[in-house]
Design an enzyme around this catalytic site. Structure first.
Site, PDB file in Angstrom:
ATOM      1  N   CYS A 153       7.795  -4.205  -9.588  1.00 52.17           N
ATOM      2  CA  CYS A 153       7.253  -5.490  -9.120  1.00 52.17           C
ATOM      3  C   CYS A 153       5.772  -5.680  -9.428  1.00 52.17           C
ATOM      4  CB  CYS A 153       7.485  -5.628  -7.613  1.00 52.17           C
ATOM      5  SG  CYS A 153       7.198  -4.123  -6.681  1.00 52.17           S
ATOM      6  N   SER A 196       7.482  -4.373   2.081  1.00 54.17           N
ATOM      7  CA  SER A 196       8.870  -4.639   1.663  1.00 54.17           C
ATOM      8  C   SER A 196       9.179  -3.979   0.324  1.00 54.17           C
ATOM      9  CB  SER A 196       9.165  -6.134   1.615  1.00 54.17           C
ATOM     10  OG  SER A 196       8.255  -6.788   0.765  1.00 54.17           O
ATOM     11  N   ARG A 203      29.038   2.841   2.939  1.00 59.12           N
ATOM     12  CA  ARG A 203      28.470   2.564   4.270  1.00 59.12           C
ATOM     13  C   ARG A 203      28.368   1.062   4.561  1.00 59.12           C
ATOM     14  NH1 ARG A 203      23.070   2.628   5.344  1.00 59.12           N
ATOM     15  NH2 ARG A 203      22.766   3.385   3.239  1.00 59.12           N
ATOM     16  N   ARG A 244      -1.102   0.519  -0.277  1.00 59.01           N
ATOM     17  CA  ARG A 244      -0.176  -0.180   0.624  1.00 59.01           C
ATOM     18  C   ARG A 244      -0.949  -0.814   1.786  1.00 59.01           C
ATOM     19  NH1 ARG A 244       4.793  -1.017  -1.046  1.00 59.01           N
ATOM     20  NH2 ARG A 244       5.349   1.175  -1.210  1.00 59.01           N
ATOM     21  N   HIS A 248       2.826  -9.014  -3.027  1.00 56.67           N
ATOM     22  CA  HIS A 248       1.853  -8.058  -3.562  1.00 56.67           C
ATOM     23  C   HIS A 248       0.647  -8.820  -4.114  1.00 56.67           C
ATOM     24  CE1 HIS A 248       4.625  -4.881  -3.011  1.00 56.67           C
ATOM     25  NE2 HIS A 248       4.969  -4.604  -4.253  1.00 56.67           N
ATOM     26  N   ARG A 278      13.811   2.574 -17.341  1.00 58.35           N
ATOM     27  CA  ARG A 278      12.708   1.738 -17.840  1.00 58.35           C
ATOM     28  C   ARG A 278      11.992   2.310 -19.053  1.00 58.35           C
ATOM     29  NH1 ARG A 278      10.284   0.596 -11.962  1.00 58.35           N
ATOM     30  NH2 ARG A 278      11.767  -1.036 -11.319  1.00 58.35           N
ATOM     31  N   GLN A 311      -0.404  -3.804  -1.861  1.00 58.34           N
ATOM     32  CA  GLN A 311       1.042  -4.011  -1.889  1.00 58.34           C
ATOM     33  C   GLN A 311       1.676  -4.085  -0.510  1.00 58.34           C
ATOM     34  OE1 GLN A 311       1.281  -1.377  -5.919  1.00 58.34           O
ATOM     35  NE2 GLN A 311       3.254  -1.802  -5.005  1.00 58.34           N
ATOM     36  N   ALA A 334      17.471  -5.284   0.591  1.00 53.36           N
ATOM     37  CA  ALA A 334      16.465  -6.364   0.640  1.00 53.36           C
ATOM     38  C   ALA A 334      16.455  -7.151  -0.673  1.00 53.36           C
ATOM     39  CB  ALA A 334      15.090  -5.770   0.921  1.00 53.36           C
ATOM     40  N   VAL A 335      16.497  -6.450  -1.814  1.00 51.73           N
ATOM     41  CA  VAL A 335      16.458  -7.136  -3.116  1.00 51.73           C
ATOM     42  C   VAL A 335      17.815  -7.782  -3.411  1.00 51.73           C
ATOM     43  CG1 VAL A 335      16.182  -6.825  -5.610  1.00 51.73           C
ATOM     44  CG2 VAL A 335      14.611  -5.687  -4.031  1.00 51.73           C
ATOM     45  N   ASN A 358       6.942 -10.043  -4.162  1.00 50.05           N
ATOM     46  CA  ASN A 358       7.444  -8.828  -4.831  1.00 50.05           C
ATOM     47  C   ASN A 358       8.963  -8.747  -4.841  1.00 50.05           C
ATOM     48  OD1 ASN A 358       6.569  -8.474  -1.968  1.00 50.05           O
ATOM     49  ND2 ASN A 358       7.666  -6.543  -2.140  1.00 50.05           N
TER      50      ASN A 358
HETATM   51  C1  11C Z   1       6.658  -0.666  -4.035  1.00 48.93           C
HETATM   52  N1  11C Z   1       6.629  -1.208  -6.378  1.00 48.93           N
HETATM   53  O1  11C Z   1       6.009  -1.682  -3.767  1.00 48.93           O
HETATM   54  C2  11C Z   1       7.345  -0.518  -5.362  1.00 48.93           C
HETATM   55  C3  11C Z   1       8.752  -0.987  -5.192  1.00 48.93           C
HETATM   56  O2  11C Z   1      10.281   0.887  -9.210  1.00 48.93           O
HETATM   57  O3  11C Z   1      11.278  -0.926  -8.656  1.00 48.93           O
HETATM   58  C4  11C Z   1       9.544  -1.110  -6.468  1.00 48.93           C
HETATM   59  C5  11C Z   1      10.028   0.199  -6.998  1.00 48.93           C
HETATM   60  C6  11C Z   1      10.580   0.035  -8.373  1.00 48.93           C
HETATM   61  O4  11C Z   1       6.784   0.269  -3.256  1.00 48.93           O
END
Ligand code: 11C
Length: 347
Positions: free
Chosen positions: A128, A158, A39, A241, A248, A99, A155, A13-14, A322
Site C-alpha cells: 500500500c 489497518s 474458520r 506506525r 497512510h 512481488r 501509516q 479487512a481488504v 491504504n
Molecule cells: C502495513 N503496508 O501498513 C503494510 C500492509 O505487503 O501488502 C500491507 C502489507 C503488504 O502494515
C-alpha cells in the site's frame, strides 16, 4: 455474459473492501465466488442484493474462475495461486509472496499498466505505501526525470489488519479510563516485543532485516524500482506506525533531473495526472489528511515545495486510503485493465 470472479480472503479487512469495490464498479461479473479459510467459511455476504455464502478455499474452488483476487496472506497465496493458474484463472495477488519474482508483473495501472501484457497467470499488487507514492512520482518522472527519493511514512494501523485496529481502539479506551493498556499485536504480530500504539508512534513496520531497514522499508525501496523500471534509482524509506485507523500519509523528498523547475509547475502537472487529486492551497490551509481520504480511491497530494538549498529538490505530502488504492481498489483496477487490454475474455 460476464466474468467469473473469485475473492480469496473474503472476510478480511481488504477482502471486504474488494467486494464493496466490485459492487461499486461495473466490471461485468457473471458469478462472484467468495473464499476464505475453513474458520470463516459459512459467513454470508451481501453482493448486489444477493446473499453469497463464503466457502472454504480448495484448489478445486478455482475451476472455471477467470480472475481471482487474493488477499489471505502470503502462505495461502504461495499454496493456492499455482492451483488457480493451473485451472485457467488469472490471479491478482495482494500479498508480498510473488512481488519480486521476475516472472510476475508488479502493477499500478497509472504507472505500468503495460506490464500486464507479459503476465504468466499471476499479477502482484504492490504494498500500500508503495502504490500511493509511485502514482505521484510517475508523472514527475515522465516530465522532469527522477534522480532520488527519500520517504518517511505515517501509516495507519489497518495496514496491520483487523487485530491491530482493535488493539488501537482498546488501548485508547483503556488509557482514557485510567486502566492498563496491553499490547500483543503491534508493531509486528510475530516479533519479540509489543508496544502501545495509542497516543504513541512506533518506528517499526514489519521485521528488521540484516541491513537495518525493516521489511516494509525494503518493500518501498525494491517495489518502487521494479514498478518504475528504474533499478538504478536511489530510494530510502523510514516507515512509521501512527494511531490512525485508516489512511497512510507520506512525506516524500525527491530530486528531479532538470534545473529551473518551479513548485507551481509540479502542482500544475499533478493537477491533471491520473489517479491524483491535488489538495495544495496553504493560504486556505488546504492539504491532504487521512481522515478525509478514507473511502476514496484517489491519491491526494499537497504541501508541494521546492527545496530551499537543492535546486532539483522538491517536497511532497501524499495521502491515500491504504485499504482502497493501497489494496482493494488497485486489485480491482488491475482486473479492469486486464479487460481493457483484452487480456481476459468475457464469455
Ligand atoms: C502495513 N503496508 O501498513 C503494510 C500492509 O505487503 O501488502 C500491507 C502489507 C503488504 O502494515
Amino acid at each position: 455474459r460476464g466474468l467469473n470472479v473469485a475473492v480469496l480472503g473474503a472476510t478480511g479487512a481488504v477482502g471486504q473492501q474488494m467486494i464493496e469495490t466490485l459492487e461499486k464498479r461495473d466490471l461485468p461479473i457473471k458469478k462472484l465466488t467468495l473464499l476464505s479459510s475453513a474458520r470463516s467459511a459459512g459467513t454470508r455476504v451481501l453482493f448486489k442484493g444477493e446473499e453469497i455464502e463464503v466457502q472454504e478455499a480448495k484448489p478445486e474452488s478455482f475451476e472455471g474462475i477467470d480472475i481471482a483476487l487474493f488477499s489471505a496472506g502470503g502462505s495461502v497465496s504461495k499454496e493456492m495461486a499455482p492451483e488457480a493458474v493451473k485451472r485457467g484463472a488469472i490471479v491478482v495477488d495482494n500479498t508480498s509472496a510473488f512481488r519480486m519474482d521476475e516472472n510476475v508483473p508488479l502493477v499500478v495501472p497509472e504507472v505500468n499498466e503495460e506490464d500486464l501484457k507479459w503476465h504468466n497467470g499471476i499479477i502482484a499488487n504492490p504494498n500500500c505505501s508503495t502504490i500511493q507514492m509511485v502514482v505521484a512520482l510517475e508523472p514527475i518522472r515522465q516530465k522532469f526525470g527522477l534522480n532520488k527519493v527519500v520517504v518517511s511514512t505515517y501509516q495507519a494501523v489497518s495496514g496491520a489488519g483487523a487485530a491491530a485496529i482493535s488493539e488501537l481502539l482498546d488501548q485508547s479506551q483503556a488509557i482514557l479510563n485510567n486502566e492498563e493498556a496491553t499490547a500483543s499485536v503491534l508493531p509486528v504480530k510475530g516479533d519479540k516485543n509489543h508496544y502501545q500504539i495509542a497516543f504513541n508512534v512506533i518506528p517499526q513496520i514489519d521485521k528488521f532485516q540484516d541491513n537495518g531497514f525493516t521489511f516494509e522499508e525494503m518493500k518501498m525501496i525494491n517495489e518502487t524500482k521494479k514498478i518504475m523500471h528504474m533499478q538504478e534509482l536511489p530510494v530510502a524509506a523510514t516507515c512509521v506506525r501512527l494511531p490512525v485507523v485508516t489512511g497512510h500519509s507520506e512525506s516524500v523528498y525527491i530530486e528531479i533531473d532538470r534545473e529551473g523547475v518551479t513548485a507551481a509547475e509540479v502542482k500544475e502537472l499533478l493537477k491533471s495526472a491520473p489517479g491524483i487529486v491535488l489538495e495544495d492551497d496553504p493560504d486556505n490551509q488546504v492539504y491532504p489528511m487521512p481522515a478525509a481520504a478514507v473511502g476514496k480511491n484517489d491519491v491526494f497530494v499537497g504541501r508541494i515545495r521546492k527545496d530551499l538549498d537543492e535546486e532539483k529538490g522538491f517536497h511532497l505530502w501524499i495521502v491515500s486510503d491504504n485499504l482502497l488504492k493501497g489494496a482493494a481498489w488497485n486489485s480491482v483496477q488491475i482486473a479492469e485493465s486486464l479487460l481493457k487490454l483484452e487480456l481476459v475474455t468475457v464469455k
